[in-house]
Design a protein around this motif. Structure first.
Motif: not given
Length: 186
Positions: A11, A13, A16, A54
């Motif tokens: 993962r 991510e 932004s 994360d």
């Protein structure tokens, strides 16, 4: 690929506001992949495994930001520029609502170490050093990476030692946090 196979993919991510090159993105993906492998081998709870992923995904989110941005973000005018991306990312994550202190501490201190880390910080510190895309000590680092699930604490100590030896060999200074970390594991 089946949906089950896709769920096993790392993962990645990035926020932004990340500032990363393609090379940095590839490094981050390798760190996350290593953390995912270890989390699976250690049978971590889904909560802890997500914290590891994360932390890995976000640790270098501002690694390629310029010095003025990092100094403004952190308010730190004295530390070497290479030590500011972790604190800057942690500050930014808090501003965007991240509340897991173990994830924030892992990111903030991943370049120098921290004595009060949970396994999230320790795992990130190791994965950042042991990820397979780095060109030095490949066989030794691959062996250590494969050993993490079997001897987590021992490999962590060895990685702290190797990172300190590298810093000394390269003529880099040792941050007080790094010295304290070594004192806590030796």
């Amino acid at each position: 690929m089946t949906p089950e196979m896709l769920s096993d993919q790392p993962r990645l991510e990035l926020p932004s506001w990340s500032i990363v090159t393609d090379k940095r993105r590839a490094h981050i993906a390798r760190v996350v992949g290593l953390l995912r492998t270890w989390a699976h081998a250690l049978a971590l709870s889904s909560t802890e495994a997500h914290a590891w992923m994360d932390a890995g995904a976000w640790h270098d989110a501002l690694r390629d930001a310029d010095e003025p941005r990092l100094r403004t973000e952190t308010g730190d005018l004295t530390r070497p520029i290479g030590l500011l991306h972790g604190p800057a990312a942690a500050i930014r994550l808090v501003a965007f609502g991240e509340t897991r202190q173990d994830v924030l501490d892992a990111i903030r201190w991943h370049t120098v170490g921290q004595t009060s880390w949970s396994r999230v910080g320790q795992a990130l510190y190791m994965a950042d050093f042991l990820e397979p895309g780095r060109s030095f000590m490949q066989a030794d680092r691959a062996f250590l990476a494969s050993t993490v699930p079997l001897a987590f604490d021992q490999v962590f100590r060895q990685v702290v030692r190797l990172r300190i030896e590298w810093a000394i060999r390269e003529g880099k200074g040792l941050a007080p946090e790094t010295v304290a970390l070594w004192d806590s594991v030796r």
